[in-house]
Design a protein around this motif. Structure first.
Motif: not given
Lengths: 267, 117
Positions: A79, A83, A247, A249, A251, B1-8, B11, B14
């Protein structure tokens, strides 16, 4: 199988293990050969570079000619390379674990699937995938439904006050709650998809995992709309304060590309 | 709720969800590992079996039917076993012939290897 056959195979396997192969991460468009540094699979991160054929390039690193297990380190290295390459290039990701024996074999892959790769790279040009999972707290939603729905509230009252059998009241209560949960989850999911429609190119809906998840989706987003998409997701998060959003990406477009290759015996 | 983006790569789930069977997939690895050799020692060429791109905006929920899948896998497995037998025969026949290897593909689950052992 005769014992001799097995021994020969084991010896062959040993001989192969000492050989170097090439692990392939993804395919991009590039006429030049490129280098991405020591990012690859292996306890000593291997140097990541390209094998080129015409205007296509496979992103590869040297690896022992063995089957790579999908361990945490290996999968994250796969990954990590995707990336990194993705920051500058449109990629078609390779699924985990493809090892080729020689550069020639990789060029043969690029040559054989040239049209398919070119077509898909054009379609994915400057697009990223984002993941959005939505979860809810089922008990909290049930309490909300009980407050809002008069029939359900009345039934609940009957069940708790009645002295005789409450069997039918409980059955009906369960059915009403299930139906209300179902329709509420469908409504949320439809609203969220609708809200993201004009900031994304495409979307796919995967099966939710576990009891709490109501939506498990992937969105394909153009580079120039990435910020708009990001802002929209955050808006949605504010609007649905009882839902939990995961949330992720950007990706590579894993959920939007499926190229199946097979090997045929050449005669 | 506050949404934060996580890098690919944040996880593992994922990542696994994506990398094991999506993108460019080489089907032949199943056969290769079942034949009991990590390399194809019969001469082979790469063929595109199918190309799918999903560029529609889909709002459908849960497209994957959990019921029909095992059956499809069962059929695929039987095909693989038949292919396996054919390849073993061919391998025995072409042992002395000049050989060339093209690709090996890791099994995403160990189970597939143990069939051979």
């Amino acid at each position: 199988m005769p014992a001799g056959g097995r021994r020969t195979r084991t010896q062959a396997a040993h001989a192969e293990e000492s050989q170097e192969g090439k692990y392939v991460y993804c395919v991009i468009k590039s006429e030049r050969s490129l280098s991405f540094g020591p990012l690859g699979i292996g306890s000593e991160p291997a140097d990541v570079h390209t094998v080129n054929y015409r205007d296509l390039a496979a992103i590869v690193s040297n690896t022992p000619m063995v089957v790579q297990d999908p361990t945490r380190d290996n999968v994250l290295a796969h990954q990590r390379v995707n990336e990194t390459v993705m920051q500058q290039h449109t990629v078609i990701p390779m699924s985990f674990g493809s090892v080729f024996k020689t550069d020639d074999d990789i060029m043969e892959l690029l040559r054989s699937a040239y049209d398919a790769f070119t077509d898909v790279l054009n379609k994915m040009q400057d697009k990223f995938e984002f993941g959005l999972k939505v979860l809810w707290d089922r008990d909290q939603i049930i309490r909300e439904i009980e407050m809002e729905d008069e029939d359900i509230r009345r039934l609940k009252g009957e069940i708790s006050s009645q002295k005789g059998s409450t069997y039918f009241a409980r059955m009906q209560y369960g059915r009403l709650i299930d139906a209300a949960l179902q329709s509420r989850s469908e409504r949320y999911v439809a609203e969220i998809f609708h809200a993201l429609r004009d900031v994304s190119v495409a979307s796919r809906s995967n099966k939710p995992i576990g009891d709490r998840m109501i939506m498990n989706a992937a969105f394909l987003v153009s580079r120039n709309l990435e910020q708009a998409f990001d802002a929209r997701v955050k808006d949605i998060g504010q609007r649905y304060d009882k839902l939990t959003f995961k949330y992720t990406g950007p990706w590579p477009p894993y959920n939007f590309v499926n190229i199946r290759l097979k090997l045929e015996r050449a005669h | 709720m506050a949404v934060e983006r996580a890098a690919g790569g944040t996880s593992l789930i994922d990542v696994l969800d994506r990398v094991l069977d999506k993108g460019i997939v080489i089907d032949a690895w199943v056969r290769v590992s079942l034949v009991g050799i990590d390399l194809i020692t019969v001469e082979a060429r790469v063929v595109v079996a199918s190309i799918d791109t999903y560029l529609k905006y889909s709002e459908a929920v849960g497209q994957v039917s959990p019921v029909s899948r095992p059956q499809a896998e069962l059929v695929a497995h039987q095909n693989v076993l038949a292919e396996n037998a054919a390849l073993r025969a061919e391998l025995a026949a072409s042992k002395s012939a000049a050989t060339r290897s093209v690709v090996t593909r890791a099994p995403s689950r160990r189970r597939t290897r143990s069939i051979e052992e």
